[in-house]
Design a protein around this motif. Structure first.
Motif, PDB file in Angstrom:
ATOM      1  N   VAL A   1       0.886  -1.133   0.148  1.00  0.00           N
ATOM      2  CA  VAL A   1       0.140   0.018  -0.091  1.00  0.00           C
ATOM      3  C   VAL A   1       0.877   1.359  -0.114  1.00  0.00           C
ATOM      4  CG1 VAL A   1      -1.724   1.393   1.374  1.00  0.00           C
ATOM      5  CG2 VAL A   1      -2.027  -1.084   1.149  1.00  0.00           C
ATOM      6  N   THR A   2       0.527   2.106  -1.066  1.00  0.00           N
ATOM      7  CA  THR A   2       0.963   3.467  -0.945  1.00  0.00           C
ATOM      8  C   THR A   2       0.192   4.369   0.046  1.00  0.00           C
ATOM      9  OG1 THR A   2       2.637   3.392  -2.684  1.00  0.00           O
ATOM     10  CG2 THR A   2       1.907   5.513  -1.978  1.00  0.00           C
ATOM     11  N   MET A   3       0.441   5.000   0.956  1.00  0.00           N
ATOM     12  CA  MET A   3      -0.575   5.954   1.582  1.00  0.00           C
ATOM     13  C   MET A   3      -0.624   7.431   1.154  1.00  0.00           C
ATOM     14  SD  MET A   3       0.103   5.040   5.684  1.00  0.00           S
ATOM     15  CE  MET A   3       1.779   4.704   5.737  1.00  0.00           C
ATOM     16  N   THR A   4      -1.635   7.806   0.956  1.00  0.00           N
ATOM     17  CA  THR A   4      -1.854   9.195   0.462  1.00  0.00           C
ATOM     18  C   THR A   4      -2.625  10.132   1.652  1.00  0.00           C
ATOM     19  OG1 THR A   4      -2.619   8.029  -1.669  1.00  0.00           O
ATOM     20  CG2 THR A   4      -2.701  10.473  -1.359  1.00  0.00           C
ATOM     21  N   ARG A   5      -1.628  10.630   2.479  1.00  0.00           N
ATOM     22  CA  ARG A   5      -1.963  11.177   3.649  1.00  0.00           C
ATOM     23  C   ARG A   5      -2.471  12.729   3.589  1.00  0.00           C
ATOM     24  NH1 ARG A   5       2.217   9.441   8.150  1.00  0.00           N
ATOM     25  NH2 ARG A   5       0.781  10.548   9.115  1.00  0.00           N
TER      26      ARG A   5
ATOM     27  N   PHE B   1      -0.650  17.432   0.956  1.00  0.00           N
ATOM     28  CA  PHE B   1      -0.779  15.999   1.341  1.00  0.00           C
ATOM     29  C   PHE B   1       0.585  15.697   1.058  1.00  0.00           C
ATOM     30  CE2 PHE B   1      -1.509  16.345  -3.355  1.00  0.00           C
ATOM     31  CZ  PHE B   1      -1.035  15.347  -3.962  1.00  0.00           C
ATOM     32  N   PHE B   2       0.959  14.322   1.329  1.00  0.00           N
ATOM     33  CA  PHE B   2       2.106  13.567   0.875  1.00  0.00           C
ATOM     34  C   PHE B   2       1.835  11.860   0.618  1.00  0.00           C
ATOM     35  CE2 PHE B   2       2.081  13.804   5.415  1.00  0.00           C
ATOM     36  CZ  PHE B   2       2.483  12.535   5.805  1.00  0.00           C
ATOM     37  N   TYR B   3       2.542  11.645  -0.101  1.00  0.00           N
ATOM     38  CA  TYR B   3       2.837  10.108  -0.563  1.00  0.00           C
ATOM     39  C   TYR B   3       3.581   9.512   0.675  1.00  0.00           C
ATOM     40  CZ  TYR B   3       0.176  11.027  -4.878  1.00  0.00           C
ATOM     41  OH  TYR B   3      -0.613  11.337  -5.591  1.00  0.00           O
TER      42      TYR B   3
ATOM     43  N   ASN C   1      -4.646  17.431   7.241  1.00  0.00           N
ATOM     44  CA  ASN C   1      -5.743  18.471   7.339  1.00  0.00           C
ATOM     45  C   ASN C   1      -6.739  18.614   6.271  1.00  0.00           C
ATOM     46  OD1 ASN C   1      -4.017  19.906   9.608  1.00  0.00           O
ATOM     47  ND2 ASN C   1      -2.530  20.161   8.245  1.00  0.00           N
ATOM     48  N   GLY C   2      -6.787  17.502   5.824  1.00  0.00           N
ATOM     49  CA  GLY C   2      -8.223  17.266   4.820  1.00  0.00           C
ATOM     50  C   GLY C   2      -7.931  17.797   3.654  1.00  0.00           C
ATOM     51  N   ILE C   3      -8.527  17.338   2.494  1.00  0.00           N
ATOM     52  CA  ILE C   3      -8.447  17.368   1.102  1.00  0.00           C
ATOM     53  C   ILE C   3      -7.972  19.014   0.705  1.00  0.00           C
ATOM     54  CG2 ILE C   3      -9.979  15.607   0.649  1.00  0.00           C
ATOM     55  CD1 ILE C   3     -12.012  17.571  -0.653  1.00  0.00           C
TER      56      ILE C   3
END
Length: 342
Positions: free
Chosen positions: A67-71, A80-82, A74-76
């Motif tokens: 799995v690659t997390m897409t974090r 964000f970062f992978y 603080n919401g959309i």
């Protein structure tokens, strides 16, 4: 189940008991998907509730796949970062140590093989579940492939993680809504959707003529994903070449509507046929994965006969559970069909 009633608690933070494990949850009222004109906001609690309810359908599509997390902490609407690798996974999470091309060395990758891990991903604000097209499990067709993934690029290229279960077609429309700012990707709009549906139909005709079973789902954004299950005897390079060949055929047949151009400017008004997602270093949102788009849409498996009657925003975190309860998982036996493509 008890943990679902715990998630309904008004507390903003607590330790969740799930399948004999403990998981510390925090910031449960944090808004991850802001309210839209039609729907209220979705919070981390809503994300965790979605993962808990959808686990019987999500986990089979996640099993044994890095799995690659897409974090989105603080919401959309925030940054964000992978995150492909983990330094220290929780004790209930399975991992696989594998050579990383990016890091030129071995790294630990998360395998989401149980509910506790799925909920931990939610706690980490992983808003999209991106998985490899290949998996570490041997059943039923990869007992002959090495399960050593460490040490070198040669080792991982010889292993199961270099032999995907699927031939993938990623179709993205580049017909613009007219409201985008300069440099932005196309926004979801009816004209673009109708165009990508047409291209998907042409692709299905091509696959049918080759005797290939195909499965379709919304991307959860603007496009469509078509999967063809295959026996694990072809490396990614071979699978990608097949996809590129079929893409070139569609471009020749429909040059005004299909393109494989990498230049965004040359894609305008057409559907981008992306064969390069068929690669070991790539990941794609799995079936039923949420997406970091307004309203909390999800990547939803479809029947081919309903394609012209749906729109991507029809399927969200608010109604996905009711859909699968009613019709089941359309992709439940997708790997059974791989025996047809040897």
């Amino acid at each position: 189940m008890l943990f679902r009633s715990q998630l309904a608690s008004p507390r903003k933070a607590f330790t969740l008991a799930v399948e004999g494990h403990e998981l510390k949850l925090t910031n449960l009222d944090k808004v991850l998907w802001p309210a839209t004109a039609d729907e209220p906001a979705l919070t981390k609690r809503d994300l965790l509730t979605y993962y808990a309810r959808m686990a019987p359908w999500l986990l089979p599509h996640l099993r044994d796949r890095p799995v690659t997390m897409t974090r989105y902490p603080n919401g959309i609407e925030g940054s964000f970062f992978y995150q492909k690798h983990v330094e220290q996974a929780p004790p209930f999470a399975e991992t696989v140590s594998a050579y990383s091309d990016t890091n030129s060395g071995d790294q630990e990758f998360i395998l989401c093989n149980n509910l506790a891990t799925l909920l931990w991903l939610g706690q980490m604000a992983d808003l999209a579940l991106h998985t490899s097209l290949a998996r570490v499990g041997p059943e039923p067709d990869a007992f002959h492939l090495p399960e050593t993934y460490e040490g070198s690029k040669a080792a991982i290229e010889a292993s199961r993680l270099n032999y995907p279960d699927f031939l993938l077609f990623d179709l993205d429309p580049y017909t613009y809504a007219g409201t985008e700012r300069a440099g932005e990707e196309p926004e979801l709009n009816r004209a673009a959707w109708e165009q990508v549906v047409r291209v998907a139909r042409w692709l299905k005709e091509l696959l049918d003529s080759a005797g290939m079973s195909s499965f379709i789902k919304t991307s959860g954004a603007t496009g469509l994903h078509i999967f063809v299950p295959v026996v694990r005897q072809y490396e990614y390079d071979t699978i990608r070449e097949v996809a590129q060949t079929l893409g070139a055929f569609l471009v020749r047949a429909h040059p005004r509507e299909v393109t494989t151009e990498w230049s965004v400017e040359k894609r305008t008004g057409k559907v981008f046929f992306d064969a390069n997602q068929n690669a070991r270093i790539k990941n794609l949102a799995c079936a039923y994965s949420p997406r970091a788009k307004p309203g909390g849409p999800v990547s939803m498996p479809l029947r081919w006969d309903e394609l012209e009657r749906v729109f991507p925003t029809d399927f969200t975190m608010r109604n996905a559970f009711e859909r699968v309860q009613e019709i089941g998982d359309l992709w439940a036996h997708i790997l059974d069909r791989s025996e047809e493509h040897t």
